[in-house]
Design a protein around this motif. Structure first.
Motif, short mmCIF file in Angstrom:
data_model
loop_
_atom_site.label_atom_id
_atom_site.label_comp_id
_atom_site.label_asym_id
_atom_site.label_seq_id
_atom_site.Cartn_x
_atom_site.Cartn_y
_atom_site.Cartn_z
N LEU A 175 58.23 41.75 37.43
CA LEU A 175 56.94 42.08 36.83
C LEU A 175 57.13 42.70 35.44
O LEU A 175 56.37 42.42 34.51
CB LEU A 175 56.16 43.03 37.75
N LEU A 179 55.59 41.17 31.93
CA LEU A 179 54.77 41.89 30.94
C LEU A 179 55.26 41.63 29.52
O LEU A 179 54.47 41.49 28.59
CB LEU A 179 54.80 43.39 31.23
N LEU A 213 44.86 41.61 32.47
CA LEU A 213 46.15 42.13 32.91
C LEU A 213 45.99 43.45 33.66
O LEU A 213 46.65 43.69 34.68
CB LEU A 213 47.06 42.35 31.70
N ASN A 214 45.12 44.32 33.16
CA ASN A 214 45.00 45.68 33.68
C ASN A 214 43.83 45.81 34.66
O ASN A 214 42.95 44.95 34.68
CB ASN A 214 44.81 46.65 32.51
N PRO A 215 43.83 46.87 35.49
CA PRO A 215 42.71 47.09 36.40
C PRO A 215 41.38 47.09 35.65
O PRO A 215 41.31 47.62 34.52
CB PRO A 215 42.98 48.49 36.96
N HIS A 216 40.35 46.52 36.23
CA HIS A 216 39.01 46.48 35.62
C HIS A 216 39.06 45.90 34.21
O HIS A 216 38.29 46.31 33.34
CB HIS A 216 38.39 47.88 35.53
N GLU A 219 38.99 48.40 31.57
CA GLU A 219 37.81 49.29 31.49
C GLU A 219 37.58 49.75 30.05
O GLU A 219 37.63 50.96 29.75
CB GLU A 219 37.98 50.47 32.46
N PHE A 223 42.19 51.89 30.66
CA PHE A 223 43.44 51.64 31.41
C PHE A 223 44.23 50.54 30.73
O PHE A 223 44.60 49.55 31.36
CB PHE A 223 43.18 51.21 32.86
N GLY A 224 44.53 50.67 29.47
CA GLY A 224 45.33 49.66 28.79
C GLY A 224 44.52 48.93 27.75
O GLY A 224 43.32 48.71 27.91
N ALA A 251 40.83 40.92 37.37
CA ALA A 251 41.53 40.01 38.28
C ALA A 251 41.04 40.11 39.71
O ALA A 251 41.16 39.16 40.48
CB ALA A 251 43.04 40.29 38.23
N ASP A 252 40.47 41.26 40.08
CA ASP A 252 40.10 41.42 41.49
C ASP A 252 38.74 40.82 41.82
O ASP A 252 38.37 40.78 42.99
CB ASP A 252 40.17 42.90 41.91
N TYR A 270 50.23 36.87 35.70
CA TYR A 270 51.55 36.95 36.33
C TYR A 270 51.47 36.39 37.75
O TYR A 270 50.38 36.20 38.31
CB TYR A 270 52.08 38.39 36.31
N HIS A 271 52.61 36.12 38.33
CA HIS A 271 52.76 35.41 39.59
C HIS A 271 51.86 35.93 40.71
O HIS A 271 51.03 35.21 41.26
CB HIS A 271 54.24 35.49 40.02
N GLN A 273 49.38 37.94 40.88
CA GLN A 273 47.94 37.96 40.63
C GLN A 273 47.30 36.67 41.14
O GLN A 273 46.30 36.71 41.87
CB GLN A 273 47.74 38.08 39.11
N ARG B 129 31.64 53.93 34.69
CA ARG B 129 31.51 53.92 33.23
C ARG B 129 30.43 54.89 32.77
O ARG B 129 30.61 55.62 31.78
CB ARG B 129 31.16 52.49 32.79
N SER B 173 45.39 52.99 36.16
CA SER B 173 46.24 53.12 34.97
C SER B 173 46.51 51.70 34.48
O SER B 173 46.32 50.75 35.22
CB SER B 173 47.60 53.73 35.34
N SER B 174 46.95 51.58 33.24
CA SER B 174 47.36 50.26 32.79
C SER B 174 48.54 49.81 33.65
O SER B 174 49.23 50.63 34.25
CB SER B 174 47.77 50.30 31.31
N LEU B 175 48.76 48.50 33.71
CA LEU B 175 49.83 48.01 34.57
C LEU B 175 51.19 48.54 34.11
O LEU B 175 52.04 48.89 34.93
CB LEU B 175 49.81 46.47 34.58
N ARG B 176 51.36 48.65 32.79
CA ARG B 176 52.63 49.21 32.29
C ARG B 176 52.81 50.66 32.75
O ARG B 176 53.90 51.06 33.17
CB ARG B 176 52.64 49.19 30.76
N ASN B 214 57.76 42.88 42.85
CA ASN B 214 58.07 41.66 42.11
C ASN B 214 57.74 40.41 42.92
O ASN B 214 57.60 40.49 44.14
CB ASN B 214 59.55 41.66 41.73
N HIS B 271 47.06 48.67 41.52
CA HIS B 271 45.64 48.44 41.78
C HIS B 271 45.29 46.99 42.13
O HIS B 271 44.76 46.71 43.20
CB HIS B 271 44.85 48.88 40.53
N ASP B 272 45.57 46.06 41.23
CA ASP B 272 45.08 44.70 41.44
C ASP B 272 45.75 44.02 42.62
O ASP B 272 45.15 43.15 43.26
CB ASP B 272 45.28 43.86 40.17
N GLN B 275 43.55 45.14 45.32
CA GLN B 275 42.12 44.84 45.12
C GLN B 275 41.83 43.34 45.13
O GLN B 275 40.76 42.92 45.56
CB GLN B 275 41.64 45.46 43.81
N ILE B 276 42.76 42.53 44.62
CA ILE B 276 42.54 41.08 44.68
C ILE B 276 42.38 40.66 46.14
O ILE B 276 41.48 39.92 46.50
CB ILE B 276 43.71 40.32 44.00
#
Lengths: 340, 340
Positions: A175, A179, A213-216, A219, A223-224, A251-252, A270-271, A273, B129, B173-176, B214, B271-272, B275-276
């Motif tokens: 992962l 990125l 890529l990032n949650p929500h 947002e 979050f990124g 993504a969700d 990414y894979h 997802q 939000r 948080s961001s994925l990173r 991964n 998260h995702d 959540q997905i």
């Protein structure tokens, strides 16, 4: 049989799995022979094993080269590589030797493609790990295909079910590495390839959703910032080039929307997802396409199913879909090439 | 009414959404009043709005403090904060003022919890939000709750449906950033918290699956070594402590297995990943639990549903489930505390 039908090389898959059985069932049924000129590439003993496991038979004829193939006859032409003795490879058990041999067999089919003698390749399931352990040191078969074809730019695995094509920007990498591989070029390549493939599959203006890529979807930057700084501007550029892409979407929820019919394709970043969504949706009943290479490859999305090998219960549906799709894609490419 | 039932503070959610309507429907039905001693915390005008939207009514009585609550009577005690005038906040439209006010209202309920006057808090949907824009500068309400409770160690949102509890190591948080937060401590905390919550919810030995990070769980190190070096050793240590955890499992098949009944919980790494899967499975019909804080919070997993506000068609099912779960968790915690 029409001489305009595409020529598809068919490989029966790893002989320790259900590949030979479902290959035999498919060819005994005969429907696919109406959609393509099929040439079996492999070992005749594997084909005989498949017929025995399936409890069916179909006529075949060994040929020395494609030039000898006669598709006006009922017998399926078979190029016997004489390389795989299933008596040495017990069914239902992963084997690095069998992994090596299925790699060799696919490489032989790829040689035919490189020589322009076949228009596409369909293969029954193989075992990635066995292939790797057998000496084909690639993360997956798609990377091996690209290597053997001398392909160095973007290509991707796509997962197809019920006319939906799921693709992704990055693949079999950690992962963290994935990125680092997500950038304007790779996102653009992924969306463009989906558009090309879907048009070839008959969609006039494919509706392509791009996952965030990032949650929500970050947002709004909470979050990124990848969505704000990279993904949205890239999607906008691609749209400006005439592709019906939109996003990035969280993504969700984007897969929920796509599965409800709102989009023809989702491009994941990414894979997992994409794979979490498609496996829950039952895409293992579908087809995996190696897209972006000069040769089209298709295979059932399901695996070697070691738990049911040799029982005669394996179903050929996904392999039939894979072969039909390879034929359609090859035919449409020829048609578009003729128009160009 | 039994004086041993847990006391649950009930907040009607953002008044621009369906919260007031489903709150009124739930209390008019009356089933939840048999499972908990409920105290409404909010503005009486919001409660009246909900009754009007729902076309129902239920008896309530304003109280100045919890000491005045009489649960032997039919009327639901209500602490009227007098802070939210729905006439100023049009239904179906996100409003930062409304976001500020729902934050204030939750903060008042949290004060009751801090004073030991309520055993849990259930709230109808809010808009993350709007709350953020209204001045509650937290990535989500769970982080706000932790802040107000002075909680500094691990806690997590969990998603509950059909007796399955889905949790995760990292969150909004961001994925990173999430990747940087995944370590032995956070994985251990996440698994341990799931085990604690599920035992409190009545599971004798919760079956907890841990997702890999991964693709293909790293495919034996081919696509990342996090599984080999971090996740598996951590799961093994947790198992040695008596928790029925297993993994890491490839994320794209573990949810398929869990939904088929093989596990009570999946702990996602980010998260995702969770959540997905849960959104595809329809967990928005379920309950979201803020777990790991001194106070238990529950809320419907669905949102404010701006598209149907005020039509009288919103359904209270998930809010009922949220309140019932809060009552059960609070009751079981008291019971376990009494035994200890």
């Amino acid at each position: 049989m029409s001489t305009t039908l595409p020529i598809i090389a068919l490989v029966a898959g790893d002989c320790t799995g259900i590949g030979p059985e479902i290959t035999a069932k498919m060819l005994a049924d005969g429907a696919v022979q109406k959609a393509a000129r099929i040439v079996l590439v492999g070992d005749v003993r594997v084909i005989e094993l498949g017929m025995k496991q399936a409890g069916v038979s179909f006529p075949y004829v060994k040929i020395a080269s494609l030039a000898d193939a006669d598709w006006s006859a009922a017998a399926v032409p078979l190029i016997d590589l004489g390389n795989t003795d299933p008596a040495q490879l017990p069914p239902g058990i992963a084997s690095s030797l069998s992994g090596k041999l299925i790699g060799d067999t696919l490489a032989a089919a790829i040689e035919l493609a490189k020589a322009g003698k076949v228009d596409g390749i369909t293969f029954a399931p193989l075992n990635k790990r066995a292939m790797f352990d057998g000496g084909w040191k690639f993360a997956d078969e798609h990377k091996m295909f690209a290597h053997l074809l001398g392909h160095t730019s973007y290509f991707s695995e796509m997962n197809v079910l019920d006319n939906q094509w799921m693709s992704r920007v990055t693949g079999h990498s950690s992962l963290r590495e994935a990125l680092d591989q997500i950038n304007e070029e790779s996102i653009t390549d992924a969306i463009t390839l989906v558009d090309t493939m879907l048009r070839r599959a008959g969609f006039a203006s494919p509706r392509i959703a791009v996952a965030a890529l990032n949650p929500h979807a970050g947002e709004n930057g909470l979050f990124g910032r990848d969505e704000i700084e990279l993904i949205r501007p890239t999607v906008d550029k691609v749209k400006a080039s005439g592709i019906n892409a939109s996003g990035p979407f969280p993504a969700d929820t984007i897969y929920v929307r796509a599965f409800a019919g709102e989009f023809d394709s989702v491009v994941a970043m990414y894979h997992d997802q994409g794979q979490i969504a498609t496996k829950l949706k039952g895409f293992n009943r579908g087809v995996t396409v190696t897209a972006g290479l000069k040769t089209v490859f298709t295979t059932p999305s399901h695996g070697t199913a070691f738990d049911i090998v040799g029982q005669g219960v394996a179903r050929p549906g996904a392999l039939v879909s894979a072969l039909m799709l390879a034929a359609k894609l090859a035919e449409e490419r020829s048609r578009q090439a003729a128009l160009a």
